[in-house]
Design a protein around this motif. Sequence first.
Motif, mmCIF file in Angstrom:
data_model
loop_
_atom_site.group_PDB
_atom_site.id
_atom_site.type_symbol
_atom_site.label_atom_id
_atom_site.label_comp_id
_atom_site.label_asym_id
_atom_site.label_seq_id
_atom_site.Cartn_x
_atom_site.Cartn_y
_atom_site.Cartn_z
ATOM 1 N N LEU A 221 8.799 11.043 9.127
ATOM 2 C CA LEU A 221 8.301 10.613 7.827
ATOM 3 C C LEU A 221 9.259 10.959 6.698
ATOM 4 C CD1 LEU A 221 5.577 10.778 9.602
ATOM 5 C CD2 LEU A 221 4.441 10.920 7.390
ATOM 6 N N LYS A 222 10.085 11.972 6.894
ATOM 7 C CA LYS A 222 11.026 12.365 5.843
ATOM 8 C C LYS A 222 12.177 11.378 5.724
ATOM 9 C CE LYS A 222 13.806 16.263 4.208
ATOM 10 N NZ LYS A 222 14.211 17.680 4.474
ATOM 11 N N THR A 223 12.773 10.998 6.842
ATOM 12 C CA THR A 223 13.925 10.086 6.820
ATOM 13 C C THR A 223 13.522 8.635 7.004
ATOM 14 O OG1 THR A 223 14.300 10.231 9.214
ATOM 15 C CG2 THR A 223 15.328 11.921 7.817
ATOM 16 N N GLN A 224 12.263 8.395 7.413
ATOM 17 C CA GLN A 224 11.759 7.045 7.707
ATOM 18 C C GLN A 224 12.520 6.403 8.872
ATOM 19 O OE1 GLN A 224 8.954 5.319 5.864
ATOM 20 N NE2 GLN A 224 8.706 7.542 5.731
ATOM 21 N N TRP B 67 0.839 -1.201 0.000
ATOM 22 C CA TRP B 67 0.000 0.000 0.000
ATOM 23 C C TRP B 67 0.876 1.254 0.000
ATOM 24 C CZ3 TRP B 67 -5.093 -0.186 -0.859
ATOM 25 C CH2 TRP B 67 -5.794 1.023 -0.781
ATOM 26 N N PRO B 68 0.447 2.337 -0.681
ATOM 27 C CA PRO B 68 1.254 3.567 -0.698
ATOM 28 C C PRO B 68 1.474 4.128 0.702
ATOM 29 C CG PRO B 68 -0.500 3.667 -2.345
ATOM 30 C CD PRO B 68 -0.766 2.456 -1.512
ATOM 31 N N ARG B 69 2.684 4.608 0.942
ATOM 32 C CA ARG B 69 3.016 5.254 2.212
ATOM 33 C C ARG B 69 2.767 6.755 2.111
ATOM 34 N NH1 ARG B 69 6.670 2.581 6.491
ATOM 35 N NH2 ARG B 69 6.563 0.397 5.889
ATOM 36 N N GLU B 70 2.513 7.363 3.256
ATOM 37 C CA GLU B 70 2.355 8.820 3.268
ATOM 38 C C GLU B 70 3.669 9.475 2.851
ATOM 39 O OE1 GLU B 70 1.233 12.519 6.253
ATOM 40 O OE2 GLU B 70 0.499 10.494 6.726
ATOM 41 N N ASP B 71 3.580 10.407 1.907
ATOM 42 C CA ASP B 71 4.748 11.046 1.303
ATOM 43 C C ASP B 71 4.630 12.549 1.486
ATOM 44 O OD1 ASP B 71 6.806 11.998 -0.245
ATOM 45 O OD2 ASP B 71 6.149 11.047 -2.120
ATOM 46 N N LEU B 72 5.504 13.136 2.280
ATOM 47 C CA LEU B 72 5.442 14.567 2.564
ATOM 48 C C LEU B 72 5.590 15.426 1.315
ATOM 49 C CD1 LEU B 72 7.654 14.655 5.789
ATOM 50 C CD2 LEU B 72 5.181 14.973 5.686
ATOM 51 N N TRP C 127 -1.916 4.446 10.277
ATOM 52 C CA TRP C 127 -2.362 4.880 8.957
ATOM 53 C C TRP C 127 -2.840 6.323 9.030
ATOM 54 C CZ3 TRP C 127 -2.512 0.914 5.105
ATOM 55 C CH2 TRP C 127 -2.295 -0.373 5.595
ATOM 56 N N SER C 128 -3.015 6.928 7.875
ATOM 57 C CA SER C 128 -3.615 8.263 7.840
ATOM 58 C C SER C 128 -4.553 8.352 6.646
ATOM 59 C CB SER C 128 -2.543 9.355 7.763
ATOM 60 O OG SER C 128 -1.912 9.373 6.486
ATOM 61 N N ASN D 127 -7.668 8.967 0.109
ATOM 62 C CA ASN D 127 -6.217 9.090 0.240
ATOM 63 C C ASN D 127 -5.677 8.362 1.469
ATOM 64 O OD1 ASN D 127 -3.566 11.198 0.823
ATOM 65 N ND2 ASN D 127 -3.928 10.520 -1.265
ATOM 66 N N LEU D 128 -6.104 7.115 1.645
ATOM 67 C CA LEU D 128 -5.546 6.289 2.717
ATOM 68 C C LEU D 128 -4.053 6.070 2.472
ATOM 69 C CD1 LEU D 128 -6.035 4.357 5.204
ATOM 70 C CD2 LEU D 128 -6.218 2.526 3.493
ATOM 71 N N ARG D 129 -3.256 6.245 3.522
ATOM 72 C CA ARG D 129 -1.818 6.032 3.423
ATOM 73 C C ARG D 129 -1.311 5.293 4.663
ATOM 74 N NH1 ARG D 129 -2.865 6.889 -0.986
ATOM 75 N NH2 ARG D 129 -2.022 8.436 -2.455
ATOM 76 N N LEU D 130 -0.331 4.402 4.455
ATOM 77 C CA LEU D 130 0.370 3.770 5.564
ATOM 78 C C LEU D 130 1.433 4.741 6.069
ATOM 79 C CD1 LEU D 130 1.054 1.317 7.355
ATOM 80 C CD2 LEU D 130 2.548 0.506 5.506
#
Length: 409
Positions: free
Chosen positions: A183-186, A84-89, A128-129, A136-139
Amino acid sequence: MNSKYRWTALAALIFLNGCNQDESSTPSAVVEPTKTDVELLNEQEWDDNRVYVTKDNYILMKEANGTIPGIMKPCFVVNSAKEWPREDLSNTDSYDLPRVDFRWNNGKHDAYSVMTEKQIYEARDKIWSIKTDGTNLRLVTDFLDVVPMNKQNEAVPIRMMRRSPNNRYLAWSDSVNKVIFDLKTQESIVLGSDLGHSQFLWAEDSSYLYFEDRAKYWKYDIVSGKTTQMDDDFHFSEVGVIYGGKRYVVSDFGVGVYDEKSDKRLYGVSIYPKELQEQKKEQGYLVITREHSLQYELKSRSISPDGKYAWGESAQYRYFINLETKEVKSEKIVRSEVGDYQYFEQLGLNANYVRDGAGGVIFLKLNEDKTVPKDKWTNWPQVCSGHSATLSWLYNGFANNGAFIKEDK
């Protein structure tokens, strides 16, 4: 979007590009591209009209319940979270509306059989968000770097999560760990590993975080990585916000407001009835009896992104607080009736919208007097797989002027 429409759009694009070619160019044979597994799945006729996102994950479009007919909402089936797509800033389209973080174990734990490693992974809690309109569900994170897969970590119960105002950092806790996820560097930073209560509160500029660990309050500086213990008389709570230089603390029996720089208490707003407030004023204190706790202690609480409004619910009452005017409105809970101040779990900017739930969502645009409109509400299932989804928390709350939907659409 159905694959038929995707391919129609692609064919039109190829056609338009072909119109720009030199007329004398030599025509060549068109080779049909190989269809992906997802495209092949979406060409099939499904009884539930599912649309596949990846080969193991799909979306069901369902008509929402409520007083407004014809509203279609997505319900997400995630059988493979890693796909599933991850949240991407960096994806600005994800941040045009307020969003909600929530916990969801997208797979089910089977206590009566030996589960595979994948089944255990899917059944674990993850964060999740989603946008407030249900799209726009994101992991966000599966936190494998903090709690790796092993037999002892089949269940990882998330207890709390709080997103920073700049959306970059997520503070979360399970039964032991207190963690900041970037979220930027994971990457994750473990702040503490204590079995006690968890609380988080972000600075207005996201530069530091207050948290609770080992029954003490601490301040973590994002830039320096330094952790400082706070004084015993420092106040914050699991529900609050720092905005406009003020720290709003929603406590068990009201809201305290502090100057963030000096830590000076500016004022408080109590939910106690007037007779108890007068008693406290006369005596200089108030003994909290078991009866008081049962009647008035706030078990559920929320606050708007700018701290202007707060809400709470006890076992017997609901309260809506205007922290600018210090006015408190209340209602006695009647279980068989929808209340004027019910479903305020996620309280929007200026208290124009509220949203309640994670697995299933109740969505409301409030009346001008900030009460629930009994004749205009929407309810829909947000997730259609797994065991449970809970612990919703609003973030990115100033997007779209705080409105939970694009009102012009």
